[in-house]
Design an enzyme around this catalytic site. Structure first.
Site, mmCIF file in Angstrom:
data_model
loop_
_atom_site.group_PDB
_atom_site.id
_atom_site.type_symbol
_atom_site.label_atom_id
_atom_site.label_comp_id
_atom_site.label_asym_id
_atom_site.label_seq_id
_atom_site.Cartn_x
_atom_site.Cartn_y
_atom_site.Cartn_z
ATOM 1 N N GLU A 244 0.839 -1.206 0.000
ATOM 2 C CA GLU A 244 0.000 0.000 0.000
ATOM 3 C C GLU A 244 0.870 1.252 0.000
ATOM 4 O OE1 GLU A 244 -2.656 1.364 -0.398
ATOM 5 O OE2 GLU A 244 -4.396 0.304 0.381
ATOM 6 N N ASP A 245 0.314 2.342 -0.509
ATOM 7 C CA ASP A 245 1.030 3.615 -0.440
ATOM 8 C C ASP A 245 0.887 4.238 0.947
ATOM 9 O OD1 ASP A 245 -1.687 4.117 -0.784
ATOM 10 O OD2 ASP A 245 -1.437 5.571 -2.393
ATOM 11 N N ASP B 232 -4.395 5.318 6.076
ATOM 12 C CA ASP B 232 -4.867 6.554 6.685
ATOM 13 C C ASP B 232 -5.988 6.179 7.659
ATOM 14 O OD1 ASP B 232 -5.434 9.194 7.107
ATOM 15 O OD2 ASP B 232 -5.880 9.712 5.054
ATOM 16 N N PHE C 192 -1.976 16.147 4.575
ATOM 17 C CA PHE C 192 -2.173 15.603 3.234
ATOM 18 C C PHE C 192 -0.831 15.614 2.516
ATOM 19 C CE2 PHE C 192 -3.223 15.514 -1.225
ATOM 20 C CZ PHE C 192 -4.161 14.489 -1.252
ATOM 21 N N ARG D 170 2.599 12.655 -8.579
ATOM 22 C CA ARG D 170 2.990 11.265 -8.337
ATOM 23 C C ARG D 170 4.485 11.047 -8.561
ATOM 24 N NH1 ARG D 170 -1.553 8.058 -7.714
ATOM 25 N NH2 ARG D 170 -3.320 8.533 -9.021
HETATM 26 P P1 5GP Z 1 -7.685 5.081 3.871
HETATM 27 O O1 5GP Z 1 -8.238 6.335 4.499
HETATM 28 O O2 5GP Z 1 -8.799 4.194 3.398
HETATM 29 O O3 5GP Z 1 -6.718 4.389 4.788
HETATM 30 O O4 5GP Z 1 -6.859 5.539 2.600
HETATM 31 C C1 5GP Z 1 -7.468 5.536 1.350
HETATM 32 C C2 5GP Z 1 -6.598 6.065 0.264
HETATM 33 O O5 5GP Z 1 -6.704 7.485 0.325
HETATM 34 C C3 5GP Z 1 -5.108 5.772 0.289
HETATM 35 O O6 5GP Z 1 -4.748 4.538 -0.288
HETATM 36 C C4 5GP Z 1 -4.609 6.922 -0.576
HETATM 37 O O7 5GP Z 1 -4.739 6.595 -1.949
HETATM 38 C C5 5GP Z 1 -5.570 8.037 -0.211
HETATM 39 N N1 5GP Z 1 -4.956 8.908 0.796
HETATM 40 C C6 5GP Z 1 -5.126 8.891 2.129
HETATM 41 N N2 5GP Z 1 -4.385 9.856 2.720
HETATM 42 C C7 5GP Z 1 -3.733 10.498 1.728
HETATM 43 C C8 5GP Z 1 -2.798 11.598 1.675
HETATM 44 O O8 5GP Z 1 -2.368 12.200 2.682
HETATM 45 N N3 5GP Z 1 -2.353 11.958 0.431
HETATM 46 C C9 5GP Z 1 -2.781 11.355 -0.714
HETATM 47 N N4 5GP Z 1 -2.258 11.794 -1.875
HETATM 48 N N5 5GP Z 1 -3.642 10.309 -0.705
HETATM 49 C C10 5GP Z 1 -4.110 9.902 0.503
#
Ligand code: 5GP
Length: 178
Positions: free
Chosen positions: A100-101, A104, A153, A166
């Site tokens: 995963e990247d 969050d 963010f 990216r």
């Molecule tokens: P989750 O909130 O479900 O853990 O994250 C969902 C997705 O939201 C992540 O895989 C990512 O693609 C995007 N995301 C969450 N936080 C960030 C952030 O700080 N920056 C960016 N660019 N994408 C985010």
């Protein structure tokens, strides 16, 4: 090509810090899977592609590279996720490492883990480049993680803002007011 300076960005992780961390993660994962016949590296499209490719170059264990595509309804953190591109590989009885990247809220990872576990992998682990524990809604396991960051963010190294940034070699906080 000269690039215009972007004043909305504040560098949080340099390219050098990222390379050093990816090398350590690669060593650790290679050691942990040293006895495995092969692993399936699953990159979550599209943000984790850059991290997955760099990480894969540091692995000494044989691996199959595959991709899963997801899209979120109602914003990225709604937790309502749909698969837009499924795996090509049958992961039954395989060691799977989901890459995963960023974790969050944890909602996306939680959905993916539930989706993958019912396919009967031999093992299922998670490697995330970034972790923002302060924003967690669902408690999800990350077996390997690159960096913990505060609740901001971020963009770069695969992470986008409306598909931009990216390709930055570093991770930056993006000021969304600018
Ligand atoms: P989750 O909130 O479900 O853990 O994250 C969902 C997705 O939201 C992540 O895989 C990512 O693609 C995007 N995301 C969450 N936080 C960030 C952030 O700080 N920056 C960016 N660019 N994408 C985010």
């Amino acid at each position: 090509m000269e690039k215009k300076e972007d004043h909305s960005l504040e560098v949080l992780l340099t390219a050098e810090q990222i390379t050093a961390k990816v090398n350590i993660l690669g060593e650790t994962i290679s050691r942990d899977y040293a006895d495995a016949y092969e692993i399936v590296l699953v990159a979550v499209l599209r943000g984790s592609v850059y991290f997955t490719v760099d990480l894969s170059r540091q692995l000494s264990v044989p691996f199959i590279l595959d991709f899963i595509g997801i899209s979120s309804y109602g914003g990225s953190s709604s937790g309502v996720v749909r698969i837009t591109k499924d795996l090509d590989v049958n992961i039954a009885q395989k060691h799977v490492l989901l890459v995963e990247d960023i974790v969050d809220t944890g909602l996306t990872l939680n959905y993916l883990l539930k989706n993958l576990i019912i396919r009967n992998p031999l093992s299922l682990k998670v490697c995330t480049f970034l972790d923002m524990p302060g924003r967690r809604i669902v408690d999800v396991p990350a077996d390997y993680k690159g960096f913990e960051l505060p609740d901001v963010f971020v963009v770069g190294y695969g992470l986008d803002y409306h598909e931009r940034y990216r390709n930055l070699p570093y991770v930056a906080k993006k000021n969304l007011e600018g």
